[in-house]
Design a protein around this motif. Structure first.
Motif, PDB file in Angstrom:
ATOM      1  N   LEU A   1       0.822  -1.216   0.000  1.00 30.01           N
ATOM      2  CA  LEU A   1       0.000   0.000   0.000  1.00 30.01           C
ATOM      3  C   LEU A   1       0.859   1.271   0.000  1.00 30.01           C
ATOM      4  O   LEU A   1       0.570   2.215  -0.739  1.00 30.01           O
ATOM      5  N   ALA A   2       1.907   1.299   0.822  1.00 34.33           N
ATOM      6  CA  ALA A   2       2.746   2.500   0.887  1.00 34.33           C
ATOM      7  C   ALA A   2       3.380   2.784  -0.467  1.00 34.33           C
ATOM      8  O   ALA A   2       3.389   3.930  -0.938  1.00 34.33           O
ATOM      9  N   ARG A   3       3.869   1.735  -1.111  1.00 38.25           N
ATOM     10  CA  ARG A   3       4.473   1.919  -2.435  1.00 38.25           C
ATOM     11  C   ARG A   3       3.425   2.408  -3.439  1.00 38.25           C
ATOM     12  O   ARG A   3       3.684   3.306  -4.249  1.00 38.25           O
ATOM     13  N   THR A   4       2.219   1.818  -3.398  1.00 42.57           N
ATOM     14  CA  THR A   4       1.158   2.211  -4.326  1.00 42.57           C
ATOM     15  C   THR A   4       0.777   3.672  -4.131  1.00 42.57           C
ATOM     16  O   THR A   4       0.650   4.429  -5.115  1.00 42.57           O
ATOM     17  N   ILE A   5       0.585   4.099  -2.867  1.00 39.91           N
ATOM     18  CA  ILE A   5       0.166   5.466  -2.595  1.00 39.91           C
ATOM     19  C   ILE A   5       1.251   6.479  -2.966  1.00 39.91           C
ATOM     20  O   ILE A   5       0.978   7.502  -3.603  1.00 39.91           O
ATOM     21  N   VAL A   6       2.485   6.187  -2.588  1.00 40.55           N
ATOM     22  CA  VAL A   6       3.579   7.120  -2.879  1.00 40.55           C
ATOM     23  C   VAL A   6       3.799   7.254  -4.386  1.00 40.55           C
ATOM     24  O   VAL A   6       3.958   8.364  -4.916  1.00 40.55           O
ATOM     25  N   THR A   7       3.782   6.129  -5.104  1.00 42.63           N
ATOM     26  CA  THR A   7       3.953   6.183  -6.556  1.00 42.63           C
ATOM     27  C   THR A   7       2.828   6.975  -7.210  1.00 42.63           C
ATOM     28  O   THR A   7       3.059   7.840  -8.061  1.00 42.63           O
TER      29      THR A   7
ATOM     30  N   LEU B   1       0.829   9.207  -5.815  1.00 39.28           N
ATOM     31  CA  LEU B   1       0.819  10.612  -5.390  1.00 39.28           C
ATOM     32  C   LEU B   1       1.878  11.429  -6.118  1.00 39.28           C
ATOM     33  O   LEU B   1       1.610  12.546  -6.589  1.00 39.28           O
ATOM     34  N   THR B   2       3.088  10.878  -6.221  1.00 35.66           N
ATOM     35  CA  THR B   2       4.147  11.619  -6.914  1.00 35.66           C
ATOM     36  C   THR B   2       3.844  11.768  -8.400  1.00 35.66           C
ATOM     37  O   THR B   2       4.099  12.822  -8.994  1.00 35.66           O
ATOM     38  N   THR B   3       3.283  10.726  -9.005  1.00 37.42           N
ATOM     39  CA  THR B   3       2.898  10.825 -10.414  1.00 37.42           C
ATOM     40  C   THR B   3       1.799  11.863 -10.592  1.00 37.42           C
ATOM     41  O   THR B   3       1.822  12.668 -11.539  1.00 37.42           O
ATOM     42  N   PHE B   4       0.841  11.872  -9.665  1.00 34.52           N
ATOM     43  CA  PHE B   4      -0.277  12.822  -9.755  1.00 34.52           C
ATOM     44  C   PHE B   4       0.234  14.266  -9.638  1.00 34.52           C
ATOM     45  O   PHE B   4      -0.203  15.154 -10.372  1.00 34.52           O
ATOM     46  N   LEU B   5       1.164  14.506  -8.719  1.00 34.65           N
ATOM     47  CA  LEU B   5       1.690  15.865  -8.535  1.00 34.65           C
ATOM     48  C   LEU B   5       2.460  16.319  -9.775  1.00 34.65           C
ATOM     49  O   LEU B   5       2.334  17.484 -10.200  1.00 34.65           O
ATOM     50  N   SER B   6       3.244  15.429 -10.350  1.00 31.61           N
ATOM     51  CA  SER B   6       3.995  15.787 -11.568  1.00 31.61           C
ATOM     52  C   SER B   6       3.047  16.122 -12.712  1.00 31.61           C
ATOM     53  O   SER B   6       3.228  17.116 -13.430  1.00 31.61           O
ATOM     54  N   LEU B   7       2.019  15.313 -12.874  1.00 33.30           N
ATOM     55  CA  LEU B   7       1.051  15.558 -13.950  1.00 33.30           C
ATOM     56  C   LEU B   7       0.247  16.823 -13.689  1.00 33.30           C
ATOM     57  O   LEU B   7      -0.132  17.535 -14.637  1.00 33.30           O
ATOM     58  N   SER B   8      -0.017  17.126 -12.407  1.00 30.20           N
ATOM     59  CA  SER B   8      -0.764  18.351 -12.085  1.00 30.20           C
ATOM     60  C   SER B   8       0.008  19.580 -12.536  1.00 30.20           C
ATOM     61  O   SER B   8      -0.576  20.535 -13.068  1.00 30.20           O
ATOM     62  N   ALA B   9       1.322  19.556 -12.329  1.00 32.02           N
ATOM     63  CA  ALA B   9       2.148  20.685 -12.778  1.00 32.02           C
ATOM     64  C   ALA B   9       2.098  20.820 -14.292  1.00 32.02           C
ATOM     65  O   ALA B   9       1.991  21.939 -14.824  1.00 32.02           O
ATOM     66  N   LEU B  10       2.146  19.687 -14.992  1.00 35.16           N
ATOM     67  CA  LEU B  10       2.055  19.740 -16.454  1.00 35.16           C
ATOM     68  C   LEU B  10       0.688  20.244 -16.898  1.00 35.16           C
ATOM     69  O   LEU B  10       0.565  21.002 -17.867  1.00 35.16           O
ATOM     70  N   PHE B  11      -0.365  19.822 -16.189  1.00 34.86           N
ATOM     71  CA  PHE B  11      -1.721  20.228 -16.573  1.00 34.86           C
ATOM     72  C   PHE B  11      -1.926  21.731 -16.365  1.00 34.86           C
ATOM     73  O   PHE B  11      -2.555  22.407 -17.178  1.00 34.86           O
ATOM     74  N   ILE B  12      -1.379  22.267 -15.277  1.00 34.28           N
ATOM     75  CA  ILE B  12      -1.586  23.681 -14.960  1.00 34.28           C
ATOM     76  C   ILE B  12      -0.679  24.586 -15.801  1.00 34.28           C
ATOM     77  O   ILE B  12      -1.133  25.591 -16.356  1.00 34.28           O
TER      78      ILE B  12
END
Length: 321
Positions: free
Chosen positions: A240-246, A248-259
């Motif tokens: 679970l920790a690996r799934t959430i961290v992976t 979350l970090t992917t989501f944050l990177s994509l959010s920067a690209l989206f904005i």
């Protein structure tokens, strides 16, 4: 001392929520199919043909005035979209009846209209795609998604057992269907970059699923006395920790690209943001419960040499949750 916002060991009973989660996913999947069937997808210029013109003006233009001016040219549907800075405009002109000459004539009429109204307008990109090419692109894209799912199922079947392949494909179909449904509901533009995002989502979700499946296979060998639902819960919690961290970090990177990214990748990043969310969800709440209903047995995995002789068969049944 390292900071950990997710404990190394959790004991969340994921399998107890499988029924409402599966029911919600089935409902959303059916709704997605109905949305695509009756509401359709807002295909981009690559899939329906037409002309895409990217311009930059010296001063921020009045979009309403520009739209009215271009609509008066008699070119059919003309759509304007601001992107990046206020001076950057995307103009989409519908396909013109006739051949290449008519498409180029439409581009020239747009050039003349904008040049006459806006001094110093810069034409940065012009793309013309005919209906035959757009149809072939759409067909090839659908084949790409279909073949990727077939290849994934074969890979999982060879690496694990057929039950694991069914679970992985069910999760991937879930992700693809819900992505199509969201784009149909919001009428977001569906173009080649969106299709590329769907294929990327398939890979992302599969990677997450394989990590959990590997742990399930290991635990099936190690904890033969545990019920199958307990083994699945243990495996999901251990990763679970690996799934959430992976995720979350992917989501944050994509959010920067989206904005902050350019308009041309906006559809790709939006689809990927959605894909990260539902890919993580389906890995936990779709692919793993499918193993429970298919009653994957520890005998499907070769027993460890040092434990096989005295091992106790697992209580592999779907009622163990």
């Amino acid at each position: 001392m390292a900071f950990r916002f997710i404990p190394d060991t959790t004991s969340i009973p994921f399998m107890k929520t499988r029924l409402p989660c599966l029911a919600a996913s089935v409902v959303m999947g059916v709704l997605s199919i109905l949305l695509v069937a009756f509401n359709g997808l807002n295909f981009g210029i690559e899939f329906q043909g037409g002309t895409l013109i990217e311009v930059r003006t010296e001063q921020p233009p009045d979009l309403g005035e520009m739209r009215s001016s271009l609509s008066g040219l008699g070119l059919g549907e003309v759509a304007l979209q601001e992107f990046g800075g206020p001076n950057d405009i995307l103009i989409r002109v519908g396909h013109q009846e006739g051949g290449e000459v008519e498409q180029q004539a439409a581009v020239e009429r747009v050039r003349e209209s904008l040049s006459g109204s806006y001094g110093g307008v810069e034409f940065r990109r012009v793309e013309v795609i005919g209906p035959k090419v757009s149809g072939e692109l759409l067909q090839d894209g659908l084949y790409a998604v279909l073949f990727s799912l077939i290849a994934v199922s074969i890979y999982i079947w060879l690496r694990f057992e057929w039950q694991f392949g069914v679970g992985a494909v069910a999760a991937l179909l879930h992700d693809v269907l819900l992505t199509l449904g969201l784009f149909s509901l919001l009428q977001l533009q569906f173009d080649l970059s969106t299709l590329a995002a769907i294929l990327t989502i398939v890979g992302y979700s599969l990677n997450d699923t394989v990590v959990i499946f590997d742990r399930v296979r290991e635990n099936l060998r190690r904890y033969r006395a545990k019920s199958l639902s307990d083994v699945l819960d243990l495996s999901v919690n251990q990763t679970l920790a690996r799934t959430i961290v992976t995720g979350l970090t992917t989501f944050l990177s994509l959010s920067a690209l989206f904005i902050f990214g350019p308009e041309v990748i906006r559809g790709f990043t939006f689809a990927m943001l959605w894909g990260v969310i539902i890919g993580t969800y389906s890995t936990i709440f779709i692919s793993s419960p499918v193993l429970l209903y298919l009653n994957v047995r520890p005998e499907a995995a070769p027993a460890d040499k040092d434990k096989g002789a005295g091992a106790v068969p697992a209580k592999a049944n779907a009622k163990g949750a």
